[in-house]
Enzyme design. Structure first.
Site, PDB file in Angstrom:
ATOM      1  N   CYS A  42       0.822  -1.231   0.000  1.00 46.52           N
ATOM      2  CA  CYS A  42       0.000   0.000   0.000  1.00 46.52           C
ATOM      3  C   CYS A  42       0.855   1.280   0.000  1.00 46.52           C
ATOM      4  CB  CYS A  42      -0.951   0.088   1.193  1.00 46.52           C
ATOM      5  SG  CYS A  42      -2.033  -1.309   1.326  1.00 46.52           S
ATOM      6  N   LYS A  91       5.619 -10.851 -16.880  1.00 47.62           N
ATOM      7  CA  LYS A  91       5.441 -11.134 -15.449  1.00 47.62           C
ATOM      8  C   LYS A  91       4.342 -12.166 -15.219  1.00 47.62           C
ATOM      9  CE  LYS A  91       6.218 -10.349 -11.071  1.00 47.62           C
ATOM     10  NZ  LYS A  91       7.453 -10.935 -10.523  1.00 47.62           N
TER      11      LYS A  91
HETATM   12  O1  M6R Z   1       2.283 -15.712 -11.026  1.00 45.32           O
HETATM   13  P1  M6R Z   1       2.808 -17.119 -10.890  1.00 45.32           P
HETATM   14  O2  M6R Z   1       3.513 -17.342  -9.610  1.00 45.32           O
HETATM   15  O3  M6R Z   1       1.759 -18.149 -11.142  1.00 45.32           O
HETATM   16  O4  M6R Z   1       3.880 -17.248 -12.070  1.00 45.32           O
HETATM   17  C1  M6R Z   1       4.469 -18.487 -12.357  1.00 45.32           C
HETATM   18  C2  M6R Z   1       5.700 -18.306 -13.214  1.00 45.32           C
HETATM   19  O5  M6R Z   1       5.359 -17.775 -14.462  1.00 45.32           O
HETATM   20  C3  M6R Z   1       6.726 -17.380 -12.534  1.00 45.32           C
HETATM   21  O6  M6R Z   1       7.056 -17.860 -11.279  1.00 45.32           O
HETATM   22  C4  M6R Z   1       8.021 -17.279 -13.369  1.00 45.32           C
HETATM   23  O7  M6R Z   1       8.645 -18.522 -13.402  1.00 45.32           O
HETATM   24  C5  M6R Z   1       8.903 -16.198 -12.751  1.00 45.32           C
HETATM   25  N1  M6R Z   1       9.026 -15.073 -13.628  1.00 45.32           N
HETATM   26  C6  M6R Z   1      10.268 -16.654 -12.427  1.00 45.32           C
HETATM   27  O8  M6R Z   1      11.032 -15.632 -11.853  1.00 45.32           O
END
Ligand code: M6R
Length: 595
Positions: free
Chosen positions: A2, A590
């Site tokens: 926040c 992301k």
């Molecule tokens: O949002 P999520 O945790 O489900 O995302 C899963 C993966 O896409 C995510 O952890 C990805 O492997 C990261 N960018 C790694 O740093």
């Protein structure tokens, strides 16, 4: 996380544009709800707030047109209470005389709320920020002035937070800091206060830092700082901030990834406080322990946290949990589910398509669906019978760092609680800080060594398997080199043939596995490979490896939690040395909302 911002001027004027602009600059701290309040010279309070991103809520409620003499804006990243209009901040007290907003977590807000209701106050939301306003209100009602009421409220509000509050009949705003960021700006005929500098710098570069346990009182032409403990005035001169806006947005760090690595002690502390106080933990644990079969499902980094979590649940809580990649879960297990099974979906975003596919494949079976997620209001949250938040705030950098750490904190916390509680949780944030500080220069050296190769192996065993895999993923993601993370015991079954003179292999070791790990190390070193240990001090291991990245000695369970920190730093330093922007690696996004 926040964000809060407050501004004080000396006459009624259009404040909406200042508040909206400040809100936009704080949007990296939270974006699921936003609210603005203005107080005009005659004491009238205009409060407009809603769930949604700043531009959506601005369009819906014309925040930009608000007028007044003082104003507050709050950007929310939901932890307590779902994103909704009622839970959006700022909040009013019972009679609508006081208006305030907070940043952080009030961990005892449930019991406080019960007390407020018993005392006849009007509580309108389930958000912990509202507790700040009522905590002040109940002392104002006894006849104390505003500063003394805030001082008393400070003792009642447990957790890490900062809040800003104003009364309709005074020309001031007051802000208090206890563990969350707070800075004051002093401009011409205007003062302001905020969680962070980017919202202040467009108005002034005269900055007054507020420390924990201090109250700032803002008039339009001056600011007074007092100690909460005894009310004494504090003399502190404002400083001139000379760096640019970009440095301010990243809090002086070169990249968001580095900033987020350094935020880990703070976010872990917030999550630990939250878990200790939350009524949501027990039903979550009950759904796990009563399951016939228990699965932990995620992708990428979140899957690696599942691997570590399953190892913790196995060793500490004697609870069998099967970690599975989400697409594999759908293809190999979803059709065997029954209502007696429980599936814990783990996802930072709560929107990853592969995870949602697995979730949709789970629904027809009637199995219980639990969620571990960072983004409240996400699809995963809405689909979960019980969920636990990661309480990390907005993670901007594509490589997950702080959300991974808090996923592991959460699983370790659950395993520890099931096993009868042995870990000293109060000490954990400081250990995380110590690990970052202690391993930073060692990580730079290892990064330098690894950067002269194009491929590597990171090996782990038991609890550290997921850590090695996470370190390898981080390295692949932001250096574009190849790094395989795998079980150290499996290395001899094939990959060992890759080893040549000087070939680097990194071993992440938990204390209980040292004797076993030494065998795996020797399989590499006797073929000329260069073994790098990431471990607490262990005489035997030290004698057998070439390089030693030393972790702080602490209870053995914490090694797997701490060991990821130098691995994050290694990949960060390698990435930067290669001229890559680690925050936005090529080809990646992301949140992956595609199959
Ligand atoms: O949002 P999520 O945790 O489900 O995302 C899963 C993966 O896409 C995510 O952890 C990805 O492997 C990261 N960018 C790694 O740093």
């Amino acid at each position: 996380m926040c964000g809060i911002f407050g501004v004080v001027t000396n006459h009624d004027q259009p404040l909406g544009s200042i508040l909206v602009e400040a809100g936009r600059r704080l949007a990296y701290r939270g974006y699921d709800s936003i609210g603005c309040a203005t107080i005009s010279g005659n004491g009238q309070i205009d409060l407009r707030k809603d769930a949604g991103k700043i531009d959506e809520v601005n369009e819906r409620w014309q925040l930009g047109e608000m007028r007044g003499r003082r104003g507050i804006v709050q950007l929310r990243w939901a932890t307590f209470g779902a994103p909704s209009q009622a839970n959006a901040q700022p909040h009013l007290d019972s009679d609508g005389d006081l208006v305030g907003a907070h940043n952080g977590n009030i961990v005892n807000h449930v019991s406080l709320r019960e007390a407020f209701v018993e005392q006849g106050m009007t509580v309108r939301s389930t958000n912990d920020g509202e507790s700040c306003v009522h905590a002040v209100e109940r002392y104002v009602n006894t006849g104390l002035d505003l500063v003394d009421s805030i001082r008393r409220a400070y003792d009642d509000l447990q957790g890490d937070y900062a809040f800003v509050i104003g009364h309709q009949s005074s020309p001031t705003l007051h802000a208090i800091k206890k563990g969350s960021g707070l800075v004051v700006g002093i401009a011409d005929k205007m003062t302001c206060v905020s969680s962070d500098l980017p919202s202040i710098l467009p108005l002034t570069n005269q900055i007054l830092r507020v420390c924990d346990g201090e109250i700032a009182t803002l008039w339009s032409d001056r600011v007074e700082l007092r100690r909460v403990s005894d009310g004494a005035l504090i003399e502190r001169e404002p400083e001139t901030f000379t760096q640019g806006m970009e440095a301010a947005v990243k809090s002086g760090y070169a990249h968001f990834m580095l900033k987020e690595i350094h935020e880990q002690p703070q976010v872990a502390a917030e999550l630990i406080h939250w878990l200790a106080a939350s009524p949501h933990v027990e039903p979550f644990l009950e759904a796990m322990t009563s399951a016939r079969r228990l699965y932990l499902v995620g992708c990428g980094t979140s899957y690696h946290a599942c691997l570590v979590g399953a190892a913790y649940l196995n060793r500490l809580a004697k609870l069998a949990a099967v970690p599975v990649l989400a697409p594999q879960f759908r293809e190999t297990l979803a059709h065997t589910l029954t209502p007696e099974d429980t599936v814990v979906f783990v996802s930072q975003s709560g929107e990853t398509k592969d995870v949602l596919n697995a979730l949709n494949a789970t629904r027809p079976s009637g199995a219980r669906i639990l969620g571990v997620l960072n983004v409240l209001g996400s699809t995963l949250m809405q689909a979960s019978q019980h969920y636990l938040p990661l309480a990390c705030g907005y993670e901007i950098s594509v490589p997950a760092t702080k959300t991974y750490l808090n996923q592991v904190v959460l699983f370790l916390y659950l395993a520890d609680r099931l096993s009868g509680r042995r870990i000293d949780w109060q000490a954990v944030p400081q250990l995380i800080q110590q690990t970052v500080d202690q391993t930073d220069s060692q990580a730079r050296q290892v990064a330098l060594l690894l950067n002269s190769f194009r491929e590597f192996y990171f090996l782990g065993y038991g609890e550290t398997l997921g850590v090695a895999m996470e370190g390898a993923l981080k390295l692949k993601e932001i250096t574009y080199l190849h790094c395989e993370g795998m079980l150290s015991a499996e290395f001899k079954h094939g990959p060992l043939s890759a080893v040549f003179d000087g070939y680097p292999v990194l071993f992440v070791n938990a204390p209980q596995d040292a004797a076993m790990m030494v065998n795996h190390v020797n399989e590499v070193t006797c073929r000329g490979g260069r073994a790098i240990a990431v471990a607490v001090e262990d005489e035997l291991l030290r004698k057998n490896v070439n390089d030693y990245l030393l972790l702080p000695t602490t209870s053995p369970e914490l090694t797997a939690l701490l060991a990821v920190l130098p691995l994050q730093l290694i990949s960060y330093y390698m990435s930067v040395a290669r001229g890559i922007d680690p925050d936005f690696p090529r080809n990646l996004s992301k949140t992956l909302t595609v199959d």
